[in-house]
Design an enzyme around this catalytic site. Structure first.
Site, mmCIF file in Angstrom:
data_model
loop_
_atom_site.group_PDB
_atom_site.id
_atom_site.type_symbol
_atom_site.label_atom_id
_atom_site.label_comp_id
_atom_site.label_asym_id
_atom_site.label_seq_id
_atom_site.Cartn_x
_atom_site.Cartn_y
_atom_site.Cartn_z
ATOM 1 C CG ASP A 1 39.459 37.098 38.054
ATOM 2 O OD1 ASP A 1 40.420 37.614 37.446
ATOM 3 O OD2 ASP A 1 39.491 35.945 38.510
ATOM 4 C CB SER B 1 40.265 35.355 34.607
ATOM 5 O OG SER B 1 41.455 35.889 35.080
ATOM 6 C CG ASP C 1 42.711 39.642 35.588
ATOM 7 O OD1 ASP C 1 42.602 40.080 36.748
ATOM 8 O OD2 ASP C 1 42.769 38.421 35.329
#
EC number: 5.4.2.10
Length: 450
Positions: free
Chosen positions: A245, A101, A243
């Site tokens: 992901d 992430s 971000d």
């Protein structure tokens, strides 16, 4: 939580904490647990972000899954919400996303989605963890070994959901910061399909730069580019940053100012409530949601329910209370009518569509919210349990006396990094900062330098 699974799956330094051997074991155990409820002819969908360690861990987890006899569909680089959406749309047994992430380049992670598109429960993750070294797990041979195949066209299933949810964005210029991550293709493409003029930045498949001074973790580049476009373009200009992901998104308005998750959620909640589509007139936030956000909702006749930090806990509160909409200040937003997890592209589509439909600037849509000064201090620690030390508890009690009912303090361990986070909020900025730093100093004095 167990030894490996945290608040958002398994996460750690790739090839350090999170080794290929561990990924293989997680794949085997996860497939075995999923087999309890899902027929073996249903595959597991596997996606990843652009991190350099992604293919290494993908190979290991795919090997683990197929070693149990379960087939795998590899969809390549895709946003996390895309894996959840694809899993439900093709009636797969489960989905796996390989991503850390918003974390630094060296980190990576593994998160599972069930056949319903939701992240696994704590109990299911604990069951997977308990089987990581179990020698009795299935190990078929011959024609019974699982098959792995590439199926990149499945990303269109997710893309079509975004198109269906969007409105006409013609006349709008959108600067898209893809953070060199999973949304580097889908992010810019969706807004262009909906009619916007798109300026894409950091939109390469380059895992060596994912989240580095860009994207939702650092909005300065996006702000600069939006302001440049404002100076040279007629018509409204806005920006969105994802971000790594793309399960979260943050925004920049028509003046180049930041709209954080609270303001975005206020706009979306007002719109849903205005159309009679916000069950119980309730929004689920977290303990980090700004007090100004809560007060703004109250003035609209809406209620804020606070959950623990982490989109899984927001989702748990939403499903438990029968609520549709919730999210985090950091940019995770969940709309259960449109998806099962935090979805940055979907949030952006919804937000920009409201602005276009109402012909109202984002900054005006977010009007009426006074942000209470909030300070967040991250203290890097060797042991996150230091937050429970008696000296820290005493420091927190002293801070609460200083705030005297005119603010709040929250000290909590990060679920994904070796940090203890100190958040203080009150009506006075100087006092807020002083109180936060005082508690942070206490924590630093109790932990060795790391």
């Amino acid at each position: 939580m167990g030894t490996y699974f945290g608040t958002d799956g398994v996460r750690g330094v790739a090839n350090g904490d999170l080794t290929p051997e561990l990924a293989y074991a997680v794949g085997r155990a996860g497939a075995a647990v999923i087999a309890h409820a899902q027929p073996m002819d249903r595959p597991i969908v596997v996606g990843r972000d652009t991190r350099l360690s992604g293919p290494m861990l993908e190979g290991a987890i795919v090997a683990g899954i197929t070693s149990t006899g379960r087939n795998v569909l590899q969809v390549g680089v895709v946003p996390t919400p895309g894996v959840a959406a694809i899993t439900t749309r093709i009636e797969a047994a489960a989905g796996v996303m390989i991503s850390a992430s918003h974390n630094p380049i060296e980190d990576n992670g593994i998160k599972f989605f069930g056949a319903d598109g939701f992240k696994l429960s704590d109990a299911t993750e604990s069951e997977i963890e308990s089987l990581l070294a179990d020698p009795s797990l299935p190990r078929p041979t011959g024609l019974d070994i699982g098959i792995a195949s590439h199926a990149r066209g499945l990303i269109d299933r997710y893309f079509s959901l975004l198109v269906e949810a969007g409105g006409d964005l013609s006349g709008l210029t959108i600067v898209v910061d893809a953070a060199f991550g999973a949304a580097h293709l889908v992010g810019p493409k969706i807004f262009a399909r909906l009619g916007a003029r798109v300026v894409a930045i950091n939109d390469e498949d380059d895992g060596s730069r994912i989240n580095v001074a860009c994207g939702a973790t650092d909005l300065r580049m996006l702000q600069g580019r939006v302001r440049d476009e404002i100076a040279r373009t007629s018509g409204p200009v806005v920006g969105v940053a994802f971000d790594g992901d793309a399960d979260r998104a943050l925004f920049v308005d028509e003046r180049g100012d930041i709209l954080n998750g609270d303001r975005v959620m206020l706009i979306l909640a007002r719109d849903l409530a205005g159309r009679g589509e916000l069950p119980a007139n309730t929004v689920v936030g977290t303990v980090m949601s700004n007090m100004g956000f809560e007060k703004a909702l109250e003035r609209e006749g809406l209620r804020l329910v606070r959950a623990a930090v982490g989109d899984r806990y927001v989702l748990e509160a939403m499903r438990g209370g029968g609520y549709r909409f919730g999210g985090e200040q950091s940019g995770h937003v969940i709309d259960l009518q449109r998806g099962t997890t935090g979805d940055g592209p979907m949030t952006a589509v919804a937000l920009f569509s409201i602005a276009a439909r109402t012909r109202t600037p984002l900054r005006d849509l977010a009007a009426g919210m006074s942000v209470y000064p909030q300070v967040l201090v991250n203290v890097r620690v060797a042991d996150k349990s230091v937050g429970d030390h008696p000296a820290v508890r005493d420091a927190i009690a002293a801070a609460e006396r200083v705030l005297a009912g005119d603010g709040r303090i929250l000290v909590r361990p990060s679920g994904t990094e070796p940090l203890v986070r100190v958040m203080v909020e009150s009506t006075d900025e100087a006092r807020t900062r002083d109180v936060a730093e005082s508690v942070a100093r206490t924590i630093r004095g109790l932990t060795p330098a790391v």
